[in-house]
Design an enzyme around this catalytic site. Structure first.
Site, PDB file in Angstrom:
ATOM      1  N   LYS A 117       0.887  -1.172   0.000  1.00 51.24           N
ATOM      2  CA  LYS A 117       0.000   0.000   0.000  1.00 51.24           C
ATOM      3  C   LYS A 117       0.922   1.219   0.000  1.00 51.24           C
ATOM      4  O   LYS A 117       1.252   1.785   1.046  1.00 51.24           O
ATOM      5  CB  LYS A 117      -0.908  -0.050   1.235  1.00 51.24           C
ATOM      6  CG  LYS A 117      -2.173   0.753   1.085  1.00 51.24           C
ATOM      7  CD  LYS A 117      -3.188   0.377   2.143  1.00 51.24           C
ATOM      8  CE  LYS A 117      -4.298   1.398   2.254  1.00 51.24           C
ATOM      9  NZ  LYS A 117      -5.106   1.577   1.053  1.00 51.24           N
TER      10      LYS A 117
HETATM   11  N1  PPE Z   1      -7.751  -1.585  -3.168  1.00 48.95           N
HETATM   12  C1  PPE Z   1      -7.192  -0.367  -3.011  1.00 48.95           C
HETATM   13  C2  PPE Z   1      -6.484   0.256  -4.151  1.00 48.95           C
HETATM   14  C3  PPE Z   1      -7.309   0.283  -1.781  1.00 48.95           C
HETATM   15  O1  PPE Z   1      -6.759   1.474  -1.620  1.00 48.95           O
HETATM   16  C4  PPE Z   1      -8.015  -0.335  -0.728  1.00 48.95           C
HETATM   17  C5  PPE Z   1      -8.164   0.343   0.601  1.00 48.95           C
HETATM   18  C6  PPE Z   1      -8.569  -1.613  -0.937  1.00 48.95           C
HETATM   19  C7  PPE Z   1      -8.399  -2.207  -2.179  1.00 48.95           C
HETATM   20  C8  PPE Z   1      -9.290  -2.364   0.144  1.00 48.95           C
HETATM   21  O2  PPE Z   1      -8.382  -2.815   1.115  1.00 48.95           O
HETATM   22  P1  PPE Z   1      -8.814  -3.026   2.637  1.00 48.95           P
HETATM   23  O3  PPE Z   1      -9.067  -1.685   3.209  1.00 48.95           O
HETATM   24  O4  PPE Z   1      -7.675  -3.729   3.241  1.00 48.95           O
HETATM   25  O5  PPE Z   1     -10.057  -3.849   2.611  1.00 48.95           O
HETATM   26  N2  PPE Z   1      -8.273   1.761   0.544  1.00 48.95           N
HETATM   27  C9  PPE Z   1      -8.049   2.523   1.746  1.00 48.95           C
HETATM   28  C10 PPE Z   1      -7.816   3.992   1.471  1.00 48.95           C
HETATM   29  C11 PPE Z   1      -8.941   4.756   0.887  1.00 48.95           C
HETATM   30  C12 PPE Z   1      -8.621   6.232   0.788  1.00 48.95           C
HETATM   31  O6  PPE Z   1      -9.323   6.937   0.028  1.00 48.95           O
HETATM   32  O7  PPE Z   1      -7.704   6.724   1.474  1.00 48.95           O
HETATM   33  C13 PPE Z   1      -9.135   2.282   2.785  1.00 48.95           C
HETATM   34  O8  PPE Z   1     -10.206   1.800   2.455  1.00 48.95           O
HETATM   35  O9  PPE Z   1      -8.856   2.559   3.950  1.00 48.95           O
END
Ligand code: PPE
Length: 323
Positions: free
Chosen positions: A160
């Site tokens: 990330k």
């Molecule tokens: N894909 C991406 C690209 C992504 O950024 C997130 C989380 C996910 C999938 C889902 O991952 P998880 O949160 O582990 O289920 N995105 C984070 C940031 C959003 C933002 O705008 O800042 C979040 O959901 O916290």
């Protein structure tokens, strides 16, 4: 706009919100070389609070750091404690936690130095519905983005990583500008990857489909939770490549993410999905998910880091460690 809180944790100390600043020569600010997390804490119906899957998020942060070869100047345990302490210091019985690993101003130029100057900040705030007030109940309208998700060999996609998100920002801005709530990015071969900040699932004939871990996606922790919950509720889950065709003909489609939680998708590229409202599998999974995160379903206690926010919430900074 973000709702300001009182304290931000920076390198082991609680700093006042407006003083939590970084030097303009921070390498991360120039080149995007850094990593972050997004974590939610929920108020449970019994009055306690719990951070959802905090350890998995901290593990992913350390995984992102390892991919970037960034030495984290804190232990996992210290990062876990920093998240909880920052919530408590701000009196947040529920909220969002954003740990950010970034470099200081000691190097200019792309090369981050032989021993990068790594810092950690942990911000907490109240974050409501990520995709709009009605999104979780009614579903959202989305478009397939004209932007392609990073190739697996352009970046290290399982991290990330700060810089990866320019791709997401562009897709999101395009979608919003055209009146949609979100964009769906396809990979370089045209298969479905994910949203700008969410993983994607679809339902066809009662079976749940989602791109596999080998796709150009972040290994979402909500994605993993939903797969686990679905299987535990007797719903078949298939991880495989998905096409734009699959999206348009699906009975149901939804996004998952820490910020987005489980957000139904009711329309893609002006095509109505299913009945144009959240379908039965999506609703069942939303119900299961919210019962877990709010502590009504105690079968997933292993995912909880409990904490309390008292009137006299103690403000104790973790000891600063020498980097
Ligand atoms: N894909 C991406 C690209 C992504 O950024 C997130 C989380 C996910 C999938 C889902 O991952 P998880 O949160 O582990 O289920 N995105 C984070 C940031 C959003 C933002 O705008 O800042 C979040 O959901 O916290």
């Amino acid at each position: 706009m973000i709702q300001k809180e009182k304290w931000i944790w920076m390198d082991g100390r609680l700093v006042e919100w407006d003083r939590a600043t970084v030097h303009v020569l921070s390498h991360t600010l120039h080149y995007g070389y850094g990593a972050f997390e997004g974590i939610r804490a929920y108020r449970h119906h019994d009055g306690r609070s719990a951070v959802f899957r905090l350890r998995e998020h901290v593990d992913r942060l350390f995984g992102s750091a390892a991919l970037l070869e960034l030495p984290v100047p804190f232990s996992r345990e210290e990062v876990v404690r920093a998240g909880v302490e920052t919530l408590r210091a701000n009196g947040l019985a529920e909220g969002y936690i954003r740990p950010l690993l970034y470099l200081g101003p000691s190097e200019v130029g792309v090369y981050p130095g032989d021993s990068p100057d790594v810092h950690l900040a942990v911000v907490t705030w109240k974050w409501g519905a990520y995709l709009g007030a009605e999104a979780v109940q009614k579903g959202i309208r989305v478009k397939v983005s004209t932007y392609t998700k990073h190739h697996v060999n352009s970046v290290l996609l399982k991290g990330k990583v700060v810089g990866h998100y320019v791709n997401s920002v562009l897709a999101k801005m395009e979608a919003k500008r055209e009146g949609y709530a979100e964009g769906i990015l396809l990979d370089h071969e045209g298969y479905v990857a994910e949203g700008s900040g969410e993983n994607l699932f679809l339902v066809q004939d009662g079976v749940l489909f989602t791109p596999g871990e080998d796709a150009s996606i972040l290994g979402g922790i909500t994605r993993d939770s939903v797969i686990t919950l679905a299987r535990d509720h007797g719903i078949e889950v298939v991880e495989r490549r998905l096409t734009r065709n699959d999206l348009y003909t699906a009975d149901e489609v939804f996004f998952t993410g820490t910020a987005a939680e489980i957000t139904p998708i009711r329309e893609i590229d002006r095509r109505t999905i299913g009945a144009g409202e959240p379908g039965p599998v999506t609703r069942a999974l939303q119900k299961a998910f919210f019962e877990v995160v709010t502590g009504r379903d105690r079968a997933y206690d292993r995912w909880m880091t409990y904490y309390t926010v008292g009137e006299q919430a103690q403000v104790v900074a973790a000891p600063a460690t020498e980097a």
